[in-house]
Motif scaffolding. Structure first.
Motif, PDB file in Angstrom:
ATOM      1  N   LEU A  75      23.342  61.043 -14.730  1.00  0.00           N
ATOM      2  CA  LEU A  75      23.147  59.660 -15.039  1.00  0.00           C
ATOM      3  C   LEU A  75      23.071  58.853 -14.506  1.00  0.00           C
ATOM      4  O   LEU A  75      22.579  58.017 -14.858  1.00  0.00           O
ATOM      5  CB  LEU A  75      24.819  59.601 -15.858  1.00  0.00           C
ATOM      6  N   LEU A  76      23.443  58.461 -13.361  1.00  0.00           N
ATOM      7  CA  LEU A  76      22.746  57.809 -12.273  1.00  0.00           C
ATOM      8  C   LEU A  76      21.693  57.624 -11.912  1.00  0.00           C
ATOM      9  O   LEU A  76      21.109  56.427 -12.184  1.00  0.00           O
ATOM     10  CB  LEU A  76      24.185  57.544 -11.411  1.00  0.00           C
ATOM     11  N   ALA A  77      21.418  58.413 -11.743  1.00  0.00           N
ATOM     12  CA  ALA A  77      20.244  59.037 -11.422  1.00  0.00           C
ATOM     13  C   ALA A  77      18.545  58.532 -12.777  1.00  0.00           C
ATOM     14  O   ALA A  77      17.990  57.310 -12.069  1.00  0.00           O
ATOM     15  CB  ALA A  77      19.530  60.444 -10.409  1.00  0.00           C
ATOM     16  N   ARG A  78      19.198  58.354 -13.571  1.00  0.00           N
ATOM     17  CA  ARG A  78      17.927  58.460 -15.150  1.00  0.00           C
ATOM     18  C   ARG A  78      18.174  57.409 -14.981  1.00  0.00           C
ATOM     19  O   ARG A  78      17.432  56.451 -15.862  1.00  0.00           O
ATOM     20  CB  ARG A  78      18.862  59.778 -16.026  1.00  0.00           C
ATOM     21  N   GLU A  79      19.238  56.256 -14.748  1.00  0.00           N
ATOM     22  CA  GLU A  79      19.770  55.061 -15.582  1.00  0.00           C
ATOM     23  C   GLU A  79      18.726  54.076 -14.766  1.00  0.00           C
ATOM     24  O   GLU A  79      18.433  53.270 -14.952  1.00  0.00           O
ATOM     25  CB  GLU A  79      21.300  54.668 -14.790  1.00  0.00           C
ATOM     26  N   PHE A  80      18.352  54.535 -13.321  1.00  0.00           N
ATOM     27  CA  PHE A  80      17.738  53.564 -12.589  1.00  0.00           C
ATOM     28  C   PHE A  80      15.880  54.449 -12.371  1.00  0.00           C
ATOM     29  O   PHE A  80      14.924  53.671 -11.682  1.00  0.00           O
ATOM     30  CB  PHE A  80      18.269  53.896 -11.315  1.00  0.00           C
ATOM     31  N   GLY A  81      16.566  56.167 -13.370  1.00  0.00           N
ATOM     32  CA  GLY A  81      14.713  56.389 -13.281  1.00  0.00           C
ATOM     33  C   GLY A  81      13.268  55.693 -14.327  1.00  0.00           C
ATOM     34  O   GLY A  81      12.734  56.362 -13.783  1.00  0.00           O
ATOM     35  N   HIS A  82      13.847  55.261 -14.972  1.00  0.00           N
ATOM     36  CA  HIS A  82      12.778  54.339 -15.779  1.00  0.00           C
ATOM     37  C   HIS A  82      12.093  53.536 -15.119  1.00  0.00           C
ATOM     38  O   HIS A  82      11.058  53.488 -15.827  1.00  0.00           O
ATOM     39  CB  HIS A  82      13.768  54.025 -17.507  1.00  0.00           C
ATOM     40  N   SER A  83      12.565  52.893 -14.533  1.00  0.00           N
ATOM     41  CA  SER A  83      11.734  51.808 -13.178  1.00  0.00           C
ATOM     42  C   SER A  83      11.009  52.315 -12.060  1.00  0.00           C
ATOM     43  O   SER A  83      10.142  52.393 -11.385  1.00  0.00           O
ATOM     44  CB  SER A  83      12.728  51.250 -12.258  1.00  0.00           C
ATOM     45  N   ARG A  84      10.977  53.600 -11.857  1.00  0.00           N
ATOM     46  CA  ARG A  84       9.797  54.790 -11.244  1.00  0.00           C
ATOM     47  C   ARG A  84       9.225  55.881 -11.783  1.00  0.00           C
ATOM     48  O   ARG A  84       8.093  55.716 -11.448  1.00  0.00           O
ATOM     49  CB  ARG A  84      11.416  56.163 -10.313  1.00  0.00           C
ATOM     50  N   ASP A  85       9.152  55.248 -12.855  1.00  0.00           N
ATOM     51  CA  ASP A  85       8.010  56.474 -13.679  1.00  0.00           C
ATOM     52  C   ASP A  85       6.931  55.411 -13.928  1.00  0.00           C
ATOM     53  O   ASP A  85       5.526  56.481 -13.396  1.00  0.00           O
ATOM     54  CB  ASP A  85       8.304  55.902 -15.567  1.00  0.00           C
ATOM     55  N   ALA A  86       7.242  53.980 -13.508  1.00  0.00           N
ATOM     56  CA  ALA A  86       6.218  53.277 -13.418  1.00  0.00           C
ATOM     57  C   ALA A  86       5.420  53.746 -11.796  1.00  0.00           C
ATOM     58  O   ALA A  86       3.669  53.968 -11.200  1.00  0.00           O
ATOM     59  CB  ALA A  86       5.328  52.311 -13.481  1.00  0.00           C
ATOM     60  N   GLN A  87       6.016  54.217 -11.012  1.00  0.00           N
ATOM     61  CA  GLN A  87       5.442  54.560  -9.200  1.00  0.00           C
ATOM     62  C   GLN A  87       4.634  56.088  -9.540  1.00  0.00           C
ATOM     63  O   GLN A  87       3.998  56.462  -8.729  1.00  0.00           O
ATOM     64  CB  GLN A  87       6.129  54.149  -8.421  1.00  0.00           C
ATOM     65  N   THR A  88       5.484  56.751 -10.587  1.00  0.00           N
ATOM     66  CA  THR A  88       4.868  57.915 -10.819  1.00  0.00           C
ATOM     67  C   THR A  88       3.440  58.693 -11.845  1.00  0.00           C
ATOM     68  O   THR A  88       2.511  58.901 -10.276  1.00  0.00           O
ATOM     69  CB  THR A  88       5.691  58.830 -11.457  1.00  0.00           C
ATOM     70  N   ALA A  89       3.643  56.787 -11.654  1.00  0.00           N
ATOM     71  CA  ALA A  89       2.127  57.377 -12.484  1.00  0.00           C
ATOM     72  C   ALA A  89       1.489  56.544 -11.582  1.00  0.00           C
ATOM     73  O   ALA A  89      -0.088  56.816 -11.348  1.00  0.00           O
ATOM     74  CB  ALA A  89       2.065  56.273 -13.819  1.00  0.00           C
ATOM     75  N   LEU A  90       1.701  55.790 -10.952  1.00  0.00           N
ATOM     76  CA  LEU A  90       0.757  55.058  -9.988  1.00  0.00           C
ATOM     77  C   LEU A  90       0.382  56.610  -8.768  1.00  0.00           C
ATOM     78  O   LEU A  90      -1.105  56.265  -8.118  1.00  0.00           O
ATOM     79  CB  LEU A  90       1.082  53.738  -9.004  1.00  0.00           C
ATOM     80  N   ASP A  91       1.531  56.967  -8.604  1.00  0.00           N
ATOM     81  CA  ASP A  91       0.506  57.826  -7.618  1.00  0.00           C
ATOM     82  C   ASP A  91      -0.364  59.164  -7.954  1.00  0.00           C
ATOM     83  O   ASP A  91      -1.154  59.641  -7.469  1.00  0.00           O
ATOM     84  CB  ASP A  91       1.955  58.293  -6.946  1.00  0.00           C
ATOM     85  N   ALA A  92       0.180  59.132  -9.628  1.00  0.00           N
ATOM     86  CA  ALA A  92      -0.878  60.867 -10.128  1.00  0.00           C
ATOM     87  C   ALA A  92      -2.020  59.782 -10.531  1.00  0.00           C
ATOM     88  O   ALA A  92      -3.585  60.327  -9.560  1.00  0.00           O
ATOM     89  CB  ALA A  92      -0.926  60.755 -11.467  1.00  0.00           C
ATOM     90  N   LEU A  93      -2.477  58.418 -10.339  1.00  0.00           N
ATOM     91  CA  LEU A  93      -3.347  57.707 -10.320  1.00  0.00           C
ATOM     92  C   LEU A  93      -4.265  58.093  -9.411  1.00  0.00           C
ATOM     93  O   LEU A  93      -5.637  57.899  -8.859  1.00  0.00           O
ATOM     94  CB  LEU A  93      -3.611  55.734 -10.607  1.00  0.00           C
TER      95      LEU A  93
END
Length: 300
Positions: A75-93
């Motif tokens: 749950l702690l990881a998920r709480e901070f995970g949303h801010s990681r989503d955009a970085q994931t998209a940048l990595d995919a790009l």
């Protein structure tokens, strides 16, 4: 004189692994309000993944407390995970924009710059939204609770053979999630396999000192598999952003062929790596670890 089976001296003790992992999480926590929150969030999520992998390994030896702590860490990881989503998209790009990777015209510099700017803005906004006082307090309380619990565990008294058995079960868990049909596999099934591989990868650090040259080579193969699965997962997350009514929907026709090509590439690499990593049976894997542990103990 000691009697009975003893952990090989070359193996890192569970106590050290637990303390080091929680120290990593606290170090990342201290940097969350610094100048580079993106790096701090990444380091925090890595530490929490390591912690959850250790808790899973200790479940039979310690009991239900590890299950509770593992869910709290998730749950702690998920709480901070949303801010990681955009970085994931940048990595995919960055992945789909690699030159010479696809038999199609590359993305223009203008398109890449526009997409990158949008995703960078989304990342900064997500970080500002998630790094609030309540989230940071939840994290402090969660890490305090984890440390307090870990201090009461008699990790030094856990027989090494229990650790080997738990590691073999983790190997079996990942092996059972190995997709039968990689081309037709559901993304969620690939994601479940990846999570099992990640946990297994971190747990392997416990036995690496038994025979560093052999196990570090094996860990390297597991890490390569994890990387390919991670890149495939990044592309799945990126593809959601180009669906109708999503932020990158207007670029859907241009991005879809690139995403599908890279997805096929990463799945092909993952399939080959998984076949090597999980070639032996769980029993054979367990016996191999035991044999190396015995050899390490005899060489001391």
């Amino acid at each position: 004189m000691m009697h009975g089976p003893q952990p090989p001296p070359a193996v890192h003790p569970l106590r050290q692994i637990a303390d080091d992992t929680l120290a990593m999480a606290r170090a990342a926590q201290d940097k969350l309000t610094g100048e580079n929150p993106s790096t701090a969030i990444h380091e925090l999520r890595v530490a929490l993944k390591r912690w959850r992998a250790l808790l899973r390994l200790l479940e039979d030896s310690i009991g239900d407390e590890t299950v509770t702590l593992r869910h709290e860490a998730r749950l702690l990881a998920r709480e901070f995970g949303h801010s990681r989503d955009a970085q994931t998209a940048l990595d995919a790009l960055a992945d789909i924009a690699k030159p010479g990777q696809a038999e199609m015209p590359p993305l223009s510099n203008r398109t890449r710059a526009t997409l990158t700017q949008r995703l960078e803005n989304a990342r900064r906004a997500a970080e500002a939204e998630r790094l609030h006082a309540q989230a940071l307090q939840h994290l402090r309380e969660g890490l305090d609770r984890a440390s307090a619990c870990a201090m009461t565990w008699r990790l030094e008294q856990i027989p090494f053979d229990e650790v080997v058995g738990a590691l073999a079960r983790s190997y079996r868990r990942a092996r059972r999630r190995l997709p039968r049909d990689w081309n037709g596999a559901d993304p969620e099934d690939i994601h479940d396999f990846r999570k099992a591989v990640v946990a297994f990868r971190y747990q392997l650090d416990l036995i690496a000192p038994l025979w560093p040259k052999v196990w570090n080579s094996f860990i390297g193969e597991v890490q390569k598999l994890r990387t390919q699965l991670g890149r495939s997962n990044d592309l799945v997350a990126f593809s959601l952003l180009i669906q109708p009514n999503q932020p990158l929907a207007r670029w859907r026709s241009r991005l879809t062929p690139h995403i599908e090509t890279r997805q096929q590439f990463h799945r092909g690499r993952a399939q080959a790596l998984a076949a090597r990593v999980f070639a032996e049976t769980p029993r054979s894997f367990r016996n191999r670890v035991r044999a190396m542990a015995k050899a390490a103990a005899n060489s001391e």
